[in-house]
Enzyme design. Structure first.
Site, PDB file in Angstrom:
ATOM      1  N   LYS A 195       0.838  -1.192   0.000  1.00  0.00           N
ATOM      2  CA  LYS A 195       0.000   0.000   0.000  1.00  0.00           C
ATOM      3  C   LYS A 195       0.883   1.255   0.000  1.00  0.00           C
ATOM      4  CE  LYS A 195      -3.597   1.853   2.966  1.00  0.00           C
ATOM      5  NZ  LYS A 195      -4.422   1.622   4.155  1.00  0.00           N
ATOM      6  N   GLU A 201      10.653  -4.694   4.221  1.00  0.00           N
ATOM      7  CA  GLU A 201      10.710  -6.100   3.802  1.00  0.00           C
ATOM      8  C   GLU A 201      10.360  -6.211   2.322  1.00  0.00           C
ATOM      9  OE1 GLU A 201       9.108  -4.978   6.451  1.00  0.00           O
ATOM     10  OE2 GLU A 201       9.371  -6.307   8.179  1.00  0.00           O
ATOM     11  N   GLY A 253      -4.783  -2.447   5.274  1.00  0.00           N
ATOM     12  CA  GLY A 253      -4.020  -3.561   4.709  1.00  0.00           C
ATOM     13  C   GLY A 253      -4.657  -4.917   4.973  1.00  0.00           C
ATOM     14  N   ARG A 254      -5.042  -5.164   6.226  1.00  0.00           N
ATOM     15  CA  ARG A 254      -5.568  -6.496   6.577  1.00  0.00           C
ATOM     16  C   ARG A 254      -6.983  -6.718   6.079  1.00  0.00           C
ATOM     17  NH1 ARG A 254      -4.445  -3.240  10.760  1.00  0.00           N
ATOM     18  NH2 ARG A 254      -6.065  -2.607  12.232  1.00  0.00           N
ATOM     19  N   GLU A 339      -4.075  -7.568  15.095  1.00  0.00           N
ATOM     20  CA  GLU A 339      -3.668  -6.208  14.715  1.00  0.00           C
ATOM     21  C   GLU A 339      -4.847  -5.257  14.895  1.00  0.00           C
ATOM     22  OE1 GLU A 339      -0.327  -5.292  11.703  1.00  0.00           O
ATOM     23  OE2 GLU A 339      -2.134  -4.872  10.557  1.00  0.00           O
ATOM     24  N   HIS A 370      -2.704 -34.366  16.711  1.00  0.00           N
ATOM     25  CA  HIS A 370      -1.522 -35.158  17.051  1.00  0.00           C
ATOM     26  C   HIS A 370      -0.395 -34.270  17.565  1.00  0.00           C
ATOM     27  CE1 HIS A 370      -3.264 -38.821  15.393  1.00  0.00           C
ATOM     28  NE2 HIS A 370      -3.875 -37.977  14.581  1.00  0.00           N
ATOM     29  N   LYS A 499       9.832  -1.339  14.230  1.00  0.00           N
ATOM     30  CA  LYS A 499      10.328  -0.953  12.892  1.00  0.00           C
ATOM     31  C   LYS A 499      11.364   0.155  13.028  1.00  0.00           C
ATOM     32  CE  LYS A 499       6.038  -1.472  10.222  1.00  0.00           C
ATOM     33  NZ  LYS A 499       5.056  -0.740   9.426  1.00  0.00           N
TER      34      LYS A 499
HETATM   35  O1  F6P Z   1       3.367  -3.400   9.789  1.00  0.00           O
HETATM   36  C1  F6P Z   1       1.989  -3.412   9.683  1.00  0.00           C
HETATM   37  C2  F6P Z   1       1.483  -3.077   8.320  1.00  0.00           C
HETATM   38  O2  F6P Z   1       1.320  -1.718   8.205  1.00  0.00           O
HETATM   39  C3  F6P Z   1       0.183  -3.828   8.075  1.00  0.00           C
HETATM   40  O3  F6P Z   1      -0.907  -3.241   8.640  1.00  0.00           O
HETATM   41  C4  F6P Z   1       0.184  -3.880   6.592  1.00  0.00           C
HETATM   42  O4  F6P Z   1      -0.720  -4.844   6.144  1.00  0.00           O
HETATM   43  C5  F6P Z   1       1.624  -4.245   6.325  1.00  0.00           C
HETATM   44  O5  F6P Z   1       2.347  -3.508   7.299  1.00  0.00           O
HETATM   45  C6  F6P Z   1       2.145  -3.980   4.954  1.00  0.00           C
HETATM   46  O6  F6P Z   1       2.087  -2.624   4.600  1.00  0.00           O
HETATM   47  P1  F6P Z   1       2.251  -2.162   3.091  1.00  0.00           P
HETATM   48  O7  F6P Z   1       1.112  -2.749   2.310  1.00  0.00           O
HETATM   49  O8  F6P Z   1       2.212  -0.664   3.120  1.00  0.00           O
HETATM   50  O9  F6P Z   1       3.570  -2.673   2.581  1.00  0.00           O
END
Ligand code: F6P
Length: 534
Positions: A195, A201, A253-254, A339, A370, A499
């Site tokens: 987003k 990452e 995002g979620r 979250e 199991h 972060k």
């Molecule tokens: O670290 C949390 C977060 O902001 C989530 O809420 C989100 O889904 C994820 O990181 C990824 O964010 P982005 O889509 O901006 O890379």
């Protein structure tokens, strides 16, 4: 607020779930049906009285008012000043939805048409990589830009007739390295799903993927697509604008799998089935908006959750899908629930009275049986279990597998409720020839306390429509729980601190900065790690 429930929680101590079934119609009265689904919460300690007290909370906390405000597009995410409109992404039959006076539906519909067009181009081979039609998709994203598409692609594998889909999320180089090994860069499409287009990452993995592709493809940017709201940044990365799909800041995002973040899923199963997925979610939206609380699946699922966590004090909630293809559902729900509702202050910033949302965890049955079910059955902590199972599988030639799967699921809820008394355990040991003190000792190990709560969501089959419904059901459950707690379920400030600290630690690990200011434990760990770094 939970003080008022203390007496009810105490009373529930003496409730025996099996005894509750002596009341006529217990099962029907503590279940509800919607479309092709049955939600049975009769194997809990809820009684008419406790359920009525919980249902009263729905009016007392104005769940209907908050719900209507959400669907209407009011800025209910107050700490970020945003509307919360993932429901608009699946508003296929509805009308205008206004954010700050402007109807967002034309843009949502136009973007959906573009994403569908692109997905169909990739599926049909009209969109070509340097070496020909695309055979593999690599979705790079994390959190909400990863868990939804990954979970849904796996869940809907029987409907998968597009290119193979792979998912990379972790900054650990092992993730992307293992994923790219064996893929043909000339026939791979990389989707960078972020987003913000700043998440470290995702951006690190995206750069690595571009380097990998550049070694074999003259113009690697052409084999990238982006799902992002940050068009300036996707441009800079070299992704053609017609392969960039955005969404508004009113989609968290979620909650974003319903829109362009679902691109990998759309490529996997096609636009028509993706639409069925949206239709399923939309039917759940309408149900949530219109059904009375007792008939309302998200509301009742939420109230059962509140009963177990906030009122009864059970610390965790196990989500146990008897469906191998829902193997990523628990991870998906961990983000969705934890979250959203893992907050310590109310919307007004006051400390939260009582617990926030619970720890959510789980694994598919029967594998879990199991592994950790031992604790669920005989450990001291009570873990409310939420079973999910389809009446029908997708492998008609293996129906006996499916019957065993369903039988196992149902058996677990019975075992949790019934348990095994000392008397029954003794009888078993007598049969095995034990006597005296050894009989007593052996029998004690075979006692199951029982009277442990579970719910079961059973549905016809895990189709795209049903999956859409199930995910929307859980989204609205989280919403209702959040409203009852009085918190903001739509921000996530708690992810920020770690972060920021990672940014300060990286140069110290590289040896570019002195770590003297860090605490002794962290300095020791850095020194150890640096001992192995080149
Ligand atoms: O670290 C949390 C977060 O902001 C989530 O809420 C989100 O889904 C994820 O990181 C990824 O964010 P982005 O889509 O901006 O890379």
């Amino acid at each position: 607020m939970w003080q008022e429930f203390k007496a009810l929680a105490d009373e529930a101590e003496t409730v025996d779930i099996i005894e509750l079934f002596k009341t006529k119609d217990r099962a029907e009265a503590f279940s509800l049906r919607f479309d092709g689904m049955l939600f049975d919460y009769s194997k809990t300690r809820l009684t008419e009285t406790t359920r009525a007290a919980l249902v009263d909370l729905v009016a007392a906390r104005d769940v209907a008012g908050r719900r209507d405000a959400m669907f209407r597009g009011d800025p209910i995410n107050e700490t970020e000043g945003r509307a919360v409109l993932h429901t608009a992404l699946r508003n296929l039959s509805g009308g205008a939805i206004r954010v700050a006076g402007e109807d967002v539906m034309p843009e949502i519909n136009a973007t959906r048409a573009c994403v569908q067009g692109f997905a169909e181009d990739v599926r049909s081979g009209r969109f070509q990589g340097a070496g020909g039609a695309i055979t593999d998709i690599v979705n790079i994203g994390i959190g909400g830009s990863h868990l939804g598409p990954e979970m849904a692609v796996m869940a809907l594998r029987p409907y998968h007739d597009g290119p193979r889909c792979h998912f990379v999320s972790n900054i650990d180089g092992a993730d992307i390295s293992d994923c790219l090994k064996g893929l043909d860069p000339t026939r791979t499409l990389v989707i960078v799903a972020s987003k913000t287009f700043t998440t470290v990452e995702t951006m690190t993995n995206a750069a690595t993927a571009r380097t990998w592709m550049a070694a074999a493809v003259k113009d690697p940017g052409k084999q990238f697509a982006a799902v992002s709201s940050a068009v300036d940044k996707t441009d800079e990365f070299g992704i053609p604008p017609e392969q960039v799909f955005g969404f508004g800041d009113y989609v968290g995002g979620r909650y974003s799998v319903w829109g362009p973040i679902g691109l990998a899923l759309m490529i996997a199963i096609g636009a028509e089935r993706f639409t069925d997925f949206l239709v399923g979610a939309e039917t759940m939206d309408r149900h949530f908006q219109t059904a009375a609380p007792l008939e309302n699946m998200p509301i009742m699922l939420a109230l059962v959750g509140v009963w177990h966590h906030q009122v009864r004090g059970h610390g965790t909630r196990a989500v146990l899908p008897y469906d191998q293809r829902l193997a990523r559902l628990s991870a998906y729900l961990q983000q969705l629930e934890m979250e959203s509702n893992g907050k310590g202050v109310t919307m007004q910033g006051a400390p939260l009275e009582g617990p926030s949302g619970p720890v959510v965890w789980g694994e598919p049955g029967t594998n879990g049986q199991h592994a950790f079910y031992q604790l669920i059955h005989q450990g001291k902590a009570v873990v409310p279990c939420e079973f999910l199972v389809a009446a029908k599988g997708h492998e008609p030639e293996l129906e006996h597998h499916h019957q065993l799967l369903v039988a196992n699921c149902l058996a677990q809820s019975v075992a949790l409720m019934r348990g095994r008394s000392m008397q029954e355990a003794r009888a078993l040991m007598v049969e095995k020839g034990f006597e005296g003190a050894e009989l007593e000792r052996q029998a004690a190990h075979r006692v199951f306390p029982g009277n442990r709560p579970s719910t079961t969501l059973i549905y016809d089959q895990l189709t795209p429509r049903r999956l859409g419904q199930i995910i929307a059901l859980y989204e609205h459950r989280v919403f209702v729980e959040g409203v009852i707690l009085g918190i903001n379920s739509f921000d996530q400030w708690g992810v920020e601190l770690g972060k920021q600290l990672a940014v300060t630690l990286e140069p110290i690990l590289k040896g570019a900065r002195d770590g003297a200011q860090k605490d002794a434990s962290t300095r020791q760990l850095i020194a150890f790690a640096r001992g192995f770094m080149t």
